[in-house]
Design a protein around this motif. Structure first.
Motif, PDB file in Angstrom:
ATOM      1  N   LYS A 172       0.728  -0.985   0.008  1.00 55.72           N
ATOM      2  CA  LYS A 172       0.058  -0.004   0.084  1.00 55.72           C
ATOM      3  C   LYS A 172       0.764   1.297  -0.049  1.00 55.72           C
ATOM      4  CE  LYS A 172      -3.873  -2.268   2.080  1.00 55.72           C
ATOM      5  NZ  LYS A 172      -3.111  -3.684   2.204  1.00 55.72           N
ATOM      6  N   LEU A 173       1.581   1.230  -0.767  1.00 59.21           N
ATOM      7  CA  LEU A 173       2.665   2.440  -1.094  1.00 59.21           C
ATOM      8  C   LEU A 173       2.425   3.103  -2.524  1.00 59.21           C
ATOM      9  CD1 LEU A 173       5.696   0.898   0.515  1.00 59.21           C
ATOM     10  CD2 LEU A 173       4.626   2.912   1.218  1.00 59.21           C
ATOM     11  N   PRO A 174       2.694   4.338  -2.720  1.00 62.03           N
ATOM     12  CA  PRO A 174       2.673   4.832  -3.985  1.00 62.03           C
ATOM     13  C   PRO A 174       3.676   4.279  -5.165  1.00 62.03           C
ATOM     14  CG  PRO A 174       2.802   6.689  -2.450  1.00 62.03           C
ATOM     15  CD  PRO A 174       3.129   5.238  -1.743  1.00 62.03           C
ATOM     16  N   LEU A 175       3.373   3.924  -6.221  1.00 61.43           N
ATOM     17  CA  LEU A 175       4.308   3.258  -7.210  1.00 61.43           C
ATOM     18  C   LEU A 175       5.607   3.949  -7.157  1.00 61.43           C
ATOM     19  CD1 LEU A 175       4.899   0.990  -8.996  1.00 61.43           C
ATOM     20  CD2 LEU A 175       3.749   2.450 -11.038  1.00 61.43           C
ATOM     21  N   GLY A 176       5.488   5.340  -7.322  1.00 61.20           N
ATOM     22  CA  GLY A 176       6.868   6.272  -7.509  1.00 61.20           C
ATOM     23  C   GLY A 176       7.845   5.898  -6.222  1.00 61.20           C
ATOM     24  N   THR A 177       7.175   5.896  -4.945  1.00 66.82           N
ATOM     25  CA  THR A 177       7.910   5.649  -3.817  1.00 66.82           C
ATOM     26  C   THR A 177       8.714   4.291  -4.109  1.00 66.82           C
ATOM     27  OG1 THR A 177       6.197   6.710  -2.547  1.00 66.82           O
ATOM     28  CG2 THR A 177       7.767   5.530  -1.240  1.00 66.82           C
ATOM     29  N   VAL A 178       7.916   3.016  -4.478  1.00 71.74           N
ATOM     30  CA  VAL A 178       8.477   1.911  -4.451  1.00 71.74           C
ATOM     31  C   VAL A 178       9.684   1.902  -5.549  1.00 71.74           C
ATOM     32  CG1 VAL A 178       8.045  -0.444  -5.366  1.00 71.74           C
ATOM     33  CG2 VAL A 178       6.564   0.609  -3.833  1.00 71.74           C
ATOM     34  N   LYS A 179       9.381   2.696  -6.656  1.00 73.74           N
ATOM     35  CA  LYS A 179      10.507   2.647  -7.557  1.00 73.74           C
ATOM     36  C   LYS A 179      11.793   3.393  -7.149  1.00 73.74           C
ATOM     37  CE  LYS A 179       7.867   2.241 -11.904  1.00 73.74           C
ATOM     38  NZ  LYS A 179       7.254   2.844 -13.222  1.00 73.74           N
ATOM     39  N   THR A 180      11.617   4.292  -6.332  1.00 73.11           N
ATOM     40  CA  THR A 180      12.722   5.160  -5.934  1.00 73.11           C
ATOM     41  C   THR A 180      13.323   4.719  -4.620  1.00 73.11           C
ATOM     42  OG1 THR A 180      11.258   7.188  -6.040  1.00 73.11           O
ATOM     43  CG2 THR A 180      13.435   7.405  -4.735  1.00 73.11           C
ATOM     44  N   TRP A 181      12.786   3.738  -3.911  1.00 71.35           N
ATOM     45  CA  TRP A 181      13.257   3.053  -2.821  1.00 71.35           C
ATOM     46  C   TRP A 181      14.226   1.749  -3.559  1.00 71.35           C
ATOM     47  CZ3 TRP A 181       9.107   2.483   1.535  1.00 71.35           C
ATOM     48  CH2 TRP A 181       8.950   3.629   2.079  1.00 71.35           C
ATOM     49  N   ILE A 182      13.431   1.179  -4.510  1.00 69.19           N
ATOM     50  CA  ILE A 182      14.429   0.001  -5.124  1.00 69.19           C
ATOM     51  C   ILE A 182      15.553   0.662  -5.742  1.00 69.19           C
ATOM     52  CG2 ILE A 182      14.195  -1.695  -6.903  1.00 69.19           C
ATOM     53  CD1 ILE A 182      12.417  -2.779  -4.721  1.00 69.19           C
ATOM     54  N   ARG A 183      15.421   1.668  -6.464  1.00 66.22           N
ATOM     55  CA  ARG A 183      16.539   2.189  -7.244  1.00 66.22           C
ATOM     56  C   ARG A 183      17.748   2.613  -6.178  1.00 66.22           C
ATOM     57  NH1 ARG A 183      14.680   6.560  -9.656  1.00 66.22           N
ATOM     58  NH2 ARG A 183      15.701   7.957  -8.088  1.00 66.22           N
ATOM     59  N   ARG A 184      17.428   3.313  -5.277  1.00 69.00           N
ATOM     60  CA  ARG A 184      18.439   3.716  -4.078  1.00 69.00           C
ATOM     61  C   ARG A 184      18.768   2.489  -3.426  1.00 69.00           C
ATOM     62  NH1 ARG A 184      15.197   8.564  -1.597  1.00 69.00           N
ATOM     63  NH2 ARG A 184      15.200  10.072  -3.432  1.00 69.00           N
ATOM     64  N   GLY A 185      17.979   1.504  -3.042  1.00 74.30           N
ATOM     65  CA  GLY A 185      18.430   0.357  -2.496  1.00 74.30           C
ATOM     66  C   GLY A 185      19.451  -0.345  -3.214  1.00 74.30           C
ATOM     67  N   ILE A 186      19.202  -0.497  -4.462  1.00 70.67           N
ATOM     68  CA  ILE A 186      20.357  -1.429  -5.430  1.00 70.67           C
ATOM     69  C   ILE A 186      21.288  -0.471  -5.519  1.00 70.67           C
ATOM     70  CG2 ILE A 186      20.596  -1.748  -7.699  1.00 70.67           C
ATOM     71  CD1 ILE A 186      17.716  -2.972  -8.032  1.00 70.67           C
ATOM     72  N   ASP A 187      21.469   0.806  -5.483  1.00 67.75           N
ATOM     73  CA  ASP A 187      22.575   1.440  -5.568  1.00 67.75           C
ATOM     74  C   ASP A 187      23.500   1.595  -4.407  1.00 67.75           C
ATOM     75  OD1 ASP A 187      22.601   2.469  -8.344  1.00 67.75           O
ATOM     76  OD2 ASP A 187      21.591   4.227  -7.950  1.00 67.75           O
ATOM     77  N   GLN A 188      22.839   1.436  -3.246  1.00 70.58           N
ATOM     78  CA  GLN A 188      23.559   1.257  -1.800  1.00 70.58           C
ATOM     79  C   GLN A 188      24.189  -0.019  -1.932  1.00 70.58           C
ATOM     80  OE1 GLN A 188      20.291   3.816   0.091  1.00 70.58           O
ATOM     81  NE2 GLN A 188      21.488   3.580   1.674  1.00 70.58           N
ATOM     82  N   LEU A 189      23.178  -0.883  -2.281  1.00 65.88           N
ATOM     83  CA  LEU A 189      23.784  -2.228  -1.987  1.00 65.88           C
ATOM     84  C   LEU A 189      24.834  -2.530  -3.004  1.00 65.88           C
ATOM     85  CD1 LEU A 189      20.637  -4.864  -1.898  1.00 65.88           C
ATOM     86  CD2 LEU A 189      22.372  -4.237  -0.002  1.00 65.88           C
ATOM     87  N   ARG A 190      25.098  -1.824  -4.082  1.00 66.84           N
ATOM     88  CA  ARG A 190      26.114  -2.107  -5.151  1.00 66.84           C
ATOM     89  C   ARG A 190      27.320  -1.389  -4.485  1.00 66.84           C
ATOM     90  NH1 ARG A 190      25.440   1.446  -9.245  1.00 66.84           N
ATOM     91  NH2 ARG A 190      27.273   0.595  -9.993  1.00 66.84           N
ATOM     92  N   ALA A 191      27.201  -0.285  -3.873  1.00 60.40           N
ATOM     93  CA  ALA A 191      28.519   0.215  -3.296  1.00 60.40           C
ATOM     94  C   ALA A 191      28.970  -0.537  -2.193  1.00 60.40           C
ATOM     95  CB  ALA A 191      28.078   1.642  -2.987  1.00 60.40           C
ATOM     96  N   CYS A 192      27.864  -1.093  -1.468  1.00 61.95           N
ATOM     97  CA  CYS A 192      28.377  -1.740  -0.173  1.00 61.95           C
ATOM     98  C   CYS A 192      28.931  -3.197  -0.710  1.00 61.95           C
ATOM     99  CB  CYS A 192      27.118  -2.013   0.877  1.00 61.95           C
ATOM    100  SG  CYS A 192      27.459  -2.854   2.274  1.00 61.95           S
ATOM    101  N   MET A 193      28.111  -3.897  -1.360  1.00 62.06           N
ATOM    102  CA  MET A 193      28.770  -5.197  -1.674  1.00 62.06           C
ATOM    103  C   MET A 193      29.982  -5.386  -2.084  1.00 62.06           C
ATOM    104  SD  MET A 193      26.440  -7.365  -0.437  1.00 62.06           S
ATOM    105  CE  MET A 193      26.599  -8.929  -1.036  1.00 62.06           C
ATOM    106  N   ALA A 194      30.307  -4.359  -3.193  1.00 63.49           N
ATOM    107  CA  ALA A 194      31.613  -4.164  -3.893  1.00 63.49           C
ATOM    108  C   ALA A 194      32.828  -4.437  -2.782  1.00 63.49           C
ATOM    109  CB  ALA A 194      31.971  -2.682  -4.829  1.00 63.49           C
ATOM    110  N   ARG A 195      32.399  -4.050  -1.655  1.00 63.02           N
ATOM    111  CA  ARG A 195      33.717  -3.953  -0.829  1.00 63.02           C
ATOM    112  C   ARG A 195      33.896  -5.519  -0.308  1.00 63.02           C
ATOM    113  NH1 ARG A 195      31.624   0.726   1.346  1.00 63.02           N
ATOM    114  NH2 ARG A 195      30.642  -0.266   3.191  1.00 63.02           N
ATOM    115  N   PHE A 196      32.868  -6.347  -0.435  1.00 64.40           N
ATOM    116  CA  PHE A 196      33.049  -7.612   0.057  1.00 64.40           C
ATOM    117  C   PHE A 196      33.316  -8.828  -1.157  1.00 64.40           C
ATOM    118  CE2 PHE A 196      30.362  -5.951   3.275  1.00 64.40           C
ATOM    119  CZ  PHE A 196      30.843  -6.442   4.406  1.00 64.40           C
ATOM    120  N   ALA A 197      33.511  -7.883  -2.244  1.00 60.87           N
ATOM    121  CA  ALA A 197      33.607  -8.981  -3.558  1.00 60.87           C
ATOM    122  C   ALA A 197      34.655 -10.145  -3.482  1.00 60.87           C
ATOM    123  CB  ALA A 197      33.651  -8.146  -4.763  1.00 60.87           C
TER     124      ALA A 197
END
Lengths: 197, 269
Positions: A172-197
């Motif tokens: 029950k969230l606005p579609l735009g909010t979901v898209k933004t959270w996913i996009r930011r979530g992926i970017d933060q995970l990419r930056a963080c996971m790169a350190r564990f590669a």
């Protein structure tokens, strides 16, 4: 790859379940032990995907019968044993939901009330790393850095294989909010996971 | 678009693909590209492995005691059905194995399920692709019996990829895939990174056996895929393979240049 003693134990058990010349009694005893060691973890996962105790029990049953048949495939995998079994649970659970959706259109009404998906508060960290592999520990560290609501959206996208639209509807969230959270979530995970590669 | 020359964009799309939020036409285009382009495939697999770890992080809950009982009942029923049948003939045994392999291939039918099989099998996926397509075309297991003979023949004809190595550079990005087919004594080396040696240099592949000197497996040419002849006992005892930068044409004796890429040799079952 370094393996914890727990992982080694699970791998040994899977080898016994899969043994080519398997003596039925030994293979079955090994499956039993595998069940005892892993079923709470896998049941928790199944519940999280299907959100209904009875369904999660069906999924759990299908999972171990599936492992009984394909345990021999584990050796070809580089995943930690618990993640490999977890992926089996996830695909059995998603199959279960798909079958159910085609059987009855009103399945959404049957979710256990106790398992609604209220988004957690900022302090909540329901994840559990007590038996997790190194890989899972790394992912956990990176997920923990996300805001709780964002983490929940990313987790459910994966665990329930949901699209942006489905996530918006379920949470029950606005579609735009979901898209933004996913996009930011992926970017933060990419930056963080790169350190564990 | 040449996705693999935009590493950051590739990484972002591969993560969305593995998470499942990349949908529709974009997903299909990415899958098609992953089948064609090894670095794209590697990025997708890496993220699938990473997200698979999410399944380990959910809070545990104890299931009802009757779940194990139900599993046991199904196994007992299967066992009773098995023993009431004649002992398996060699042909039936071959069929059972073909079916087991088919199942493996069918599992590999979706990129998501590929994660189950681990990187080694994915990377051997080039040769398995025919198998996977065949399994897909079969669809339901019920229809499988008809083409049993055909599948068995194809499975027997395919090369046995039993050993696979992913060679990484010092930043852990995959740069080369090496597969070894012990039945044909052939090493296949695929470049997946963009690295090109200077014109006066060559890349040389080595087996690094435990407690012994590196053994040259050959000098790599400039092509994207190279095949080298190698005997089983040169390759299999080595836990690690490595690529060094050497003078043009390679060196005899031991390596003289720096190790550019290296990785463990893994045995697929």
């Amino acid at each position: 790859m370094s393996r914890s003693p727990e992982d080694k134990r699970l791998i040994e058990l899977m080898d016994r379940v899969a043994a080519d010349d398997r003596r039925r009694a030994d293979a079955q005893a090994a499956l039993r032990e595998l069940y005892e060691l892993t079923s709470p973890r896998l049941y928790g996962l199944a519940l999280r995907v299907v959100r209904n105790r009875e369904w999660a029990e069906d999924v759990l049953q299908e999972t171990y019968l599936n492992i009984w048949r394909i345990a021999g495939d584990y050796r070809a995998s580089l995943s930690p044993p618990l993640a490999w079994m977890g992926v089996v649970v996830r695909s059995r659970a998603l199959d279960f939901l798909r079958r159910r959706a085609t059987e009855r259109a009103d399945s959404a009404l049957e979710l256990d009330n106790a398992m609604s998906d209220a988004l957690p508060g900022d302090s909540a960290d329901p994840m559990d790393v007590s038996e997790a592999s190194e890989q899972a520990w790394a992912l956990h560290e990176c997920l923990r850095k996300l805001e709780a609501r964002q983490r929940e959206v990313v987790s459910l996208a994966y665990l329930r294989d949901l699209s942006h639209g489905e996530l918006a509807a379920q949470l029950k969230l606005p579609l735009g909010t979901v898209k933004t959270w996913i996009r930011r979530g992926i970017d933060q995970l990419r930056a963080c996971m790169a350190r564990f590669a | 678009m040449n996705l693999h020359s935009h590493p950051e964009l590739l990484d972002r799309i591969a993560a969305a693909y593995a998470l499942g939020t990349l949908r529709g036409g974009a997903r299909r285009r990415f899958e098609a590209m992953a089948r064609q382009v090894p670095p794209v495939r590697v990025a997708a697999l890496l993220w699938q492995e990473r997200f698979a770890a999410m399944t380990e992080l959910q809070a545990a809950q104890v299931p009802h005691a009757n779940v194990w009982k139900r599993i046991e009942n199904v196994l007992e029923a299967q066992s009773a059905a098995d023993t009431s049948m004649a002992p398996p003939s060699p042909l039936a045994e071959g069929w059972r194995r073909a079916l087991a392999r088919w199942r493996t291939a069918a599992l590999a039918g979706s990129m998501a399920a590929l994660a189950l099989l681990g990187v080694s099998v994915h990377l051997a996926g080039e040769v398995r692709r025919g198998e996977v397509q065949l399994a897909r075309a079969e669809g339901e297991r019920a229809t499988l019996a008809r083409s049993n003979a055909q599948i068995t023949a194809q499975l027997q004809a395919r090369p046995e990829i039993q050993y696979v190595a992913v060679l990484n550079d010092d930043r852990s990005s995959a740069s080369m895939l090496v597969t070894f087919d012990p039945n044909r004594n052939t090493l296949t080396v695929k470049r997946i990174g963009a690295y090109q040696a200077a014109p006066d240099r060559s890349l040389q592949l080595w087996a690094l056996p435990t407690g012994a000197n590196p053994q040259s497996l050959g000098v790599l040419g400039d092509g994207a895929v190279m095949r080298l002849a190698a005997a089983r006992d040169q390759v299999v005892p080595a836990p690690t393979l490595a690529v060094t930068l050497e003078p043009r044409g390679g060196v005899t004796g031991g390596p003289t240049g720096p190790i550019l890429f290296k990785g463990p040799l893994l045995q697929a079952p």
